[in-house]
Design an enzyme around this catalytic site. Structure first.
Site, PDB file in Angstrom:
ATOM      1  N   GLY A   3      -4.702   2.802  18.220  1.00 13.56           N
ATOM      2  CA  GLY A   3      -3.827   2.327  17.364  1.00 13.56           C
ATOM      3  C   GLY A   3      -3.116   3.594  16.420  1.00 13.56           C
ATOM      4  CE1 TYR A  31     -12.952  -9.654   7.330  1.00 10.99           C
ATOM      5  CE2 TYR A  31     -11.975  -7.176   7.696  1.00 10.99           C
ATOM      6  CZ  TYR A  31     -12.109  -8.303   6.978  1.00 10.99           C
ATOM      7  OH  TYR A  31     -11.069  -8.592   6.110  1.00 10.99           O
ATOM      8  CG  ASP A  52      -8.957   1.130   3.359  1.00 14.57           C
ATOM      9  OD1 ASP A  52      -9.791   0.452   3.076  1.00 14.57           O
ATOM     10  OD2 ASP A  52      -7.489   0.915   3.462  1.00 14.57           O
ATOM     11  N   GLY A  85      -1.165   2.775  13.455  1.00 15.39           N
ATOM     12  CA  GLY A  85      -0.289   2.198  12.175  1.00 15.39           C
ATOM     13  C   GLY A  85      -1.311   2.650  11.027  1.00 15.39           C
ATOM     14  CE  LYS A  92      -4.285  -1.428   2.237  1.00 15.76           C
ATOM     15  NZ  LYS A  92      -5.389  -0.937   3.384  1.00 15.76           N
ATOM     16  CB  ALA A 139      -5.707  -0.037  10.327  1.00 18.07           C
ATOM     17  CG  ASN A 182      -7.820   1.279  -0.987  1.00 15.92           C
ATOM     18  OD1 ASN A 182      -7.979   2.033  -1.687  1.00 15.92           O
ATOM     19  ND2 ASN A 182      -8.735   0.742  -0.217  1.00 15.92           N
TER      20      ASN A 182
HETATM   21  P1  ATR Z   1      -2.299  -1.832  10.324  1.00 14.64           P
HETATM   22  O1  ATR Z   1      -1.649  -1.588   8.871  1.00 14.64           O
HETATM   23  O2  ATR Z   1      -3.200  -2.994  10.239  1.00 14.64           O
HETATM   24  O3  ATR Z   1      -2.791  -0.791  11.209  1.00 14.64           O
HETATM   25  P2  ATR Z   1       0.167  -1.799  11.637  1.00 14.64           P
HETATM   26  O4  ATR Z   1       0.669  -0.558  10.858  1.00 14.64           O
HETATM   27  O5  ATR Z   1       1.134  -2.735  11.963  1.00 14.64           O
HETATM   28  O6  ATR Z   1      -0.990  -2.605  11.046  1.00 14.64           O
HETATM   29  O7  ATR Z   1      -0.550  -1.242  13.126  1.00 14.64           O
HETATM   30  C1  ATR Z   1      -1.015  -2.194  13.937  1.00 14.64           C
HETATM   31  C2  ATR Z   1      -1.425  -1.283  15.288  1.00 14.64           C
HETATM   32  O8  ATR Z   1      -1.809  -2.242  16.205  1.00 14.64           O
HETATM   33  C3  ATR Z   1      -0.395  -0.328  16.111  1.00 14.64           C
HETATM   34  O9  ATR Z   1      -0.698   0.636  16.475  1.00 14.64           O
HETATM   35  C4  ATR Z   1       0.143  -1.443  17.064  1.00 14.64           C
HETATM   36  O10 ATR Z   1       0.682  -0.723  18.166  1.00 14.64           O
HETATM   37  P3  ATR Z   1       2.227  -0.520  18.255  1.00 14.64           P
HETATM   38  O11 ATR Z   1       2.123   1.054  17.486  1.00 14.64           O
HETATM   39  O12 ATR Z   1       2.571  -0.376  19.625  1.00 14.64           O
HETATM   40  O13 ATR Z   1       2.976  -1.702  17.590  1.00 14.64           O
HETATM   41  C5  ATR Z   1      -1.247  -1.939  17.469  1.00 14.64           C
HETATM   42  N1  ATR Z   1      -0.955  -3.301  18.207  1.00 14.64           N
HETATM   43  C6  ATR Z   1      -0.606  -4.356  17.624  1.00 14.64           C
HETATM   44  N2  ATR Z   1      -0.320  -5.474  18.510  1.00 14.64           N
HETATM   45  C7  ATR Z   1      -0.860  -4.775  19.500  1.00 14.64           C
HETATM   46  C8  ATR Z   1      -0.878  -5.361  21.064  1.00 14.64           C
HETATM   47  N3  ATR Z   1      -0.570  -6.656  21.247  1.00 14.64           N
HETATM   48  N4  ATR Z   1      -1.226  -4.561  22.011  1.00 14.64           N
HETATM   49  C9  ATR Z   1      -1.671  -3.112  21.787  1.00 14.64           C
HETATM   50  N5  ATR Z   1      -1.379  -2.673  20.525  1.00 14.64           N
HETATM   51  C10 ATR Z   1      -0.921  -3.684  19.410  1.00 14.64           C
END
Ligand code: ATR
Length: 282
Positions: free
Chosen positions: A132, A231, A107, A134, A71, A136, A92
């Site tokens: 979060g 989901y 999205d 990341g 992406k 999404a 996307n």
């Molecule tokens: P995506 O593209 O699906 O958003 P990503 O960019 O890897 O995937 O982001 C994942 C998000 O989920 C991040 O905010 C991550 O927190 P970190 O920035 O601390 O890594 C969060 N996340 C993933 N696993 C987690 C966990 N076990 N507890 C809390 N937050 C989590």
């Protein structure tokens, strides 16, 4: 549908891509509207994203969806990027228009339609908790900021990432208050739950039924709603707790459908048959 020499080809670039529900959704829509189009999955190794993108032009592919891990990296190989895709930093959806490749991020609109139709909400004036920081979350924060949200509290396990995201979007949207918060700072979390209109989970927590953290949801303001981008399963622990406490909730399946519908409309110029697409993946 009969595949002919004139059949238009659409698809999805991902790695892996075998789990994608997009072929089911788009082929059902093509079928419904009797369009001479087919949608297939392309498993593209990250090292090949440039040549794969060029091949959209070479081979006359009409459009593709793009998923993890391409992406962000596909951006630099496109001819033009829409404003919401530029803000999100991710594409996307690609449309091949006469040999030029246009990038979009559906999205963003998918999320807006999901909260509109599932929860009756528009971001304007809302105070939102975003879990979060990341990829999404970037689509969600773009949608919120482009639609006059009032205030966003970004809660993340890694505070530095929440701070970086907040700073970046505050620079673009000066009137919007964006506060980064450490997810483990329970006092702050309680305080912000009490004043929020909407809680959005954009972390991977809850996926596959695995819950990584719990929010003290009993502090959530009456009338506040919860949208979980996850989901699978349809009801995460977060959604279940919120529902049991009397809050209106929804899961990420609607966002998946609406982002697909938006891509479909960009490609075909026709109104997407939402219910057919929903049935195909439900
Ligand atoms: P995506 O593209 O699906 O958003 P990503 O960019 O890897 O995937 O982001 C994942 C998000 O989920 C991040 O905010 C991550 O927190 P970190 O920035 O601390 O890594 C969060 N996340 C993933 N696993 C987690 C966990 N076990 N507890 C809390 N937050 C989590």
């Amino acid at each position: 549908m009969k595949i002919k020499a004139t059949t238009k080809i659409y698809g999805i670039f991902g790695h892996p891509v075998g789990h994608s529900l997009s072929p089911l959704m788009h082929n059902a829509a093509f079928e419904e509207l009797k369009l001479n189009c087919v949608y297939v999955a392309f498993d593209i190794n990250p090292k090949d994203i440039k040549t794969a993108t060029e091949s959209i032009k070479t081979m006359g592919i009409s459009g593709v969806n793009v998923t993890i891990p391409h992406k962000e990296t596909i951006l630099r190989h496109l001819d033009s990027i829409s404003p919401e895709a530029r803000l999100t930093g991710a594409v996307n959806t690609v449309k091949n228009d006469g040999g030029k490749l246009y990038g979009f991020n559906t999205d963003v609109e998918g999320f807006l339609k999901a909260i509109k139709w599932d929860l009756g909400l528009h971001p304007e004036g809302l105070r939102v908790i975003l879990l979060g920081a990341g990829g999404a979350s970037r689509a969600v924060i773009t949608a919120l900021c482009m639609n006059q949200v009032s205030e966003i509290f970004v809660l993340n396990r890694t505070l530095a990432k929440a701070e970086k995201l907040a700073t970046e979007f505050k620079n673009h949207f000066k009137k919007i208050t964006i506060t980064p918060i450490y997810l483990e700072d329970k006092n702050s979390v309680k305080k912000y739950l009490k004043v929020s209109d909407l809680v959005i989970n954009a972390t991977s927590s809850g996926m596959g039924g695995v819950n990584h953290f719990e929010l003290p949801l009993e502090n959530l303001r009456n009338g506040s709603m919860v949208y979980d981008l996850v989901y699978k399963p349809r009801e995460t622990a977060l959604v279940k707790s919120a529902r049991e406490l009397g809050h209106k909730t929804s899961d990420g399946l609607s966002m998946l459908i609406y982002q697909g519908a938006e891509s479909f409309e960009i490609w075909t110029g026709k109104k997407a048959p939402i219910e057919v697409m929903r049935k195909a993946i439900e």
